[in-house]
Design an enzyme around this catalytic site. Structure first.
Site, PDB file in Angstrom:
ATOM      1  N   GLU A 203       0.781  -1.082  -0.142  1.00 43.75           N
ATOM      2  CA  GLU A 203      -0.126  -0.167  -0.051  1.00 43.75           C
ATOM      3  C   GLU A 203       0.958   1.146   0.007  1.00 43.75           C
ATOM      4  OE1 GLU A 203      -4.251  -1.396   2.061  1.00 43.75           O
ATOM      5  OE2 GLU A 203      -2.514  -0.638   3.437  1.00 43.75           O
ATOM      6  N   CYS A 218       3.111   8.657   0.467  1.00 44.25           N
ATOM      7  CA  CYS A 218       3.881   7.849   1.682  1.00 44.25           C
ATOM      8  C   CYS A 218       4.240   6.471   0.682  1.00 44.25           C
ATOM      9  CB  CYS A 218       2.752   7.790   2.902  1.00 44.25           C
ATOM     10  SG  CYS A 218       3.419   6.491   4.212  1.00 44.25           S
ATOM     11  N   CYS A 225       6.860  -6.128   7.864  1.00 41.18           N
ATOM     12  CA  CYS A 225       7.875  -5.430   8.572  1.00 41.18           C
ATOM     13  C   CYS A 225       8.458  -6.459   9.635  1.00 41.18           C
ATOM     14  CB  CYS A 225       7.514  -4.305   9.046  1.00 41.18           C
ATOM     15  SG  CYS A 225       8.782  -3.448   9.959  1.00 41.18           S
ATOM     16  N   CYS A 229       6.831  -3.314  15.753  1.00 41.50           N
ATOM     17  CA  CYS A 229       6.110  -2.150  16.743  1.00 41.50           C
ATOM     18  C   CYS A 229       4.680  -2.471  17.049  1.00 41.50           C
ATOM     19  CB  CYS A 229       6.302  -0.777  15.905  1.00 41.50           C
ATOM     20  SG  CYS A 229       7.927  -0.557  15.417  1.00 41.50           S
ATOM     21  N   CYS A 232       1.525  -0.885  15.390  1.00 36.26           N
ATOM     22  CA  CYS A 232       1.679  -0.540  13.810  1.00 36.26           C
ATOM     23  C   CYS A 232       1.022  -1.861  13.187  1.00 36.26           C
ATOM     24  CB  CYS A 232       3.035  -0.468  13.296  1.00 36.26           C
ATOM     25  SG  CYS A 232       3.158  -0.382  11.525  1.00 36.26           S
ATOM     26  N   GLY A 287       7.039  -1.457   5.940  1.00 32.96           N
ATOM     27  CA  GLY A 287       8.412  -2.235   6.179  1.00 32.96           C
ATOM     28  C   GLY A 287       9.515  -1.209   6.858  1.00 32.96           C
ATOM     29  N   CYS A 469      -1.226   6.704   9.426  1.00 33.68           N
ATOM     30  CA  CYS A 469      -0.111   6.338   9.837  1.00 33.68           C
ATOM     31  C   CYS A 469      -0.103   5.279  10.712  1.00 33.68           C
ATOM     32  CB  CYS A 469       0.843   7.424  10.365  1.00 33.68           C
ATOM     33  SG  CYS A 469       2.553   6.869  10.781  1.00 33.68           S
TER      34      CYS A 469
END
Length: 478
Positions: A203, A218, A225, A229, A232, A287, A469
């Protein structure tokens, strides 16, 4: 005195002239030697793109990889195409989000792949009418002949993940990636789902700033990833694959294509929505850029090359959680601003938020300082990013620790400027994490600004379409 004999003054003058002559000859000899050394030992000037890539030029991974038209350096593309003029024509197309493989095979001068974008936007393909002259500027009448198109096809074939010859024409759509879905939020934020030629999906997001006349893109650097986190959505996926430089750059190519098409439809009076041109790129999508540094540095170098995507270095930002201190130096070789996803200065709290953390904040800060010192002063501006979570990392103590960190970086690096970027947590279905109240966010910001550190609160955009985000993730894989 004998007039045949020179006086003492005349003798002294003669000696001085001779000494000066010898000194002059010595200076000239040294200048010649210096020039010779410069010619022999120092390479001629090359754009930042080629210089940055020398970090990876000796790796076996780089030797094995074939680069397509998007990720080849301009000189590489010129060599392959048989001239810089042909390379420039190709980039006139790519910069506008136009596939030259299709554009120069169509008598009407239209990229037929635009149709798929129009359909994803729920418009009829007849709503758009573009002409060749509207798109390509000063080289609008220059084309690519059959030989040049054949060479371009050779490059496109290298981008394919298989050796199939099933396609009659290799295009960006069938060789690198295509748009499979587009979501548009009420505020105009546009999320693109890019299906890669290898089967994965990533995306990217176009964020329009209508009052400023440009859009921010973005961009993702990986499928998933590995940093995990807690706040996220991408971290929940785990790492599935690195993106190639072509796959990173095709996201900007498609963003430019979408902006061009949407603006054309708006100009025709068929839509009130408009997307200004993309003038700002942030590698803050899916990522961790440091885990795919070779491809990220190559892609960013293409973005900044004035002959290619031609973005200002100050308008490209590479964000990293910093898996290790050297990540800053590696990513700092690219012509872009650096951002550090800190999230918490306290080591134990940061370990909770970023469980893959292996280094202390102090160790990572030293890595950032080292990287910033090696950069030009115009690229010494850096961001400290914090995903602000209610009751987790939004206390007065957390804010003051951020102030100390920012001020210590600026004290250690001459000419640097540190900006704190607060990102209120966006819901990803976490059982405990919540978005802090506006009052708490503003209070946190005030503590930082009172400490003489610039601090901004990022405006949440596209959250209703999971485009904000921390919300980027794909459910389908290869």
């Amino acid at each position: 005195a004998n007039p045949a004999q020179p006086s003492n003054n005349t003798y002294i003058m003669f000696v001085n002239v001779a000494a000066c002559s010898r000194l002059l000859l010595l200076v000239l000899l040294l200048q010649c030697l210096s020039s010779l050394l410069v010619v022999c030992l120092i390479p001629s000037y090359q754009p930042h793109q080629n210089r940055a890539l020398k970090l990876f030029s000796s790796t076996s991974e780089d030797d094995e990889h074939c680069y397509g038209p998007l990720s080849s350096t301009f000189n590489e593309l010129s060599d392959h195409m048989g001239g810089s003029g042909r390379a420039a024509v190709i980039w006139d197309c790519l910069r506008a989000g136009i596939d030259p493989n299709l554009y120069y095979r169509n008598d009407s001068g239209i990229d037929s792949s635009d149709k798929a974008i129009i359909e994803c936007l729920d418009f009829d393909a007849n709503d758009i009418s573009l002409s060749k002259n509207d798109l390509l500027g000063k080289r609008k009448d220059q084309g690519l002949g059959a030989g040049a198109l054949s060479r371009l096809q050779e490059l496109m074939k290298q981008c394919r993940s298989d050796d199939s010859d099933a396609e009659s024409i290799y295009t960006i759509e069938n060789s690198i990636g295509s748009i499979s879905h587009i979501k548009v939020s009420a505020d105009g934020t546009t999320k693109l789902l890019v299906r890669l030629g290898r089967g994965y999906e990533v995306e990217s997001v176009i964020i329009p700033w209508l009052d400023r006349g440009f859009s921010t893109v973005c961009v993702s650097s990986q499928v998933g990833c590995a940093q995990a986190c807690r706040f996220c959505a991408t971290g929940k996926m785990g790492k599935m694959s690195d993106l190639t430089a072509d796959e990173i750059l095709c996201q900007i190519y498609y963003a430019n294509k979408v902006c061009r098409i949407v603006s054309s439809i708006a100009e025709a009076g068929d839509s009130a929505t408009s997307l200004p041109p993309c003038d700002n790129v942030v590698l803050m999508g899916m990522g961790e850029p440091a885990d795919n540094a070779m491809n990220v540095v190559r892609a960013v170098s293409t973005m900044a090359d004035r002959r290619m995507f031609s973005l200002a270095q100050s308008k490209i930002t590479v964000s990293t959680v910093a898996p290790n201190p050297s990540a800053f130096t590696t990513l700092g070789s690219s012509p872009a601003a650096l951002a550090w996803s800190v999230h918490a200065v306290d080591d134990s709290l940061r370990k909770e938020l970023v469980p893959t953390t292996k280094f202390s904040i102090e160790e990572l800060k030293e890595g950032l300082v080292k990287a910033l010192k090696s950069r030009s002063k115009k690229l010494r501006r850096t961001m400290l990013e914090v995903a602000l979570i209610d009751g987790v990392n939004d206390s007065e103590k957390d804010a003051k620790l951020l102030v100390s960190l920012a001020r210590s970086i600026m004290a250690d690096v001459e000419g640097s400027k540190v900006v704190v970027n607060l990102i209120p947590f966006n819901d990803i279905g976490h059982p405990k994490y919540r978005t802090p109240s506006e009052e708490n966010v503003l209070g946190f910001q005030k503590i930082i600004t009172d400490g003489d550190v610039l601090c901004y609160v990022r405006t949440t955009r596209g959250d209703e379409e999971n485009a904000a985000c921390g919300q980027l993730a794909t459910s389908r894989s290869k």
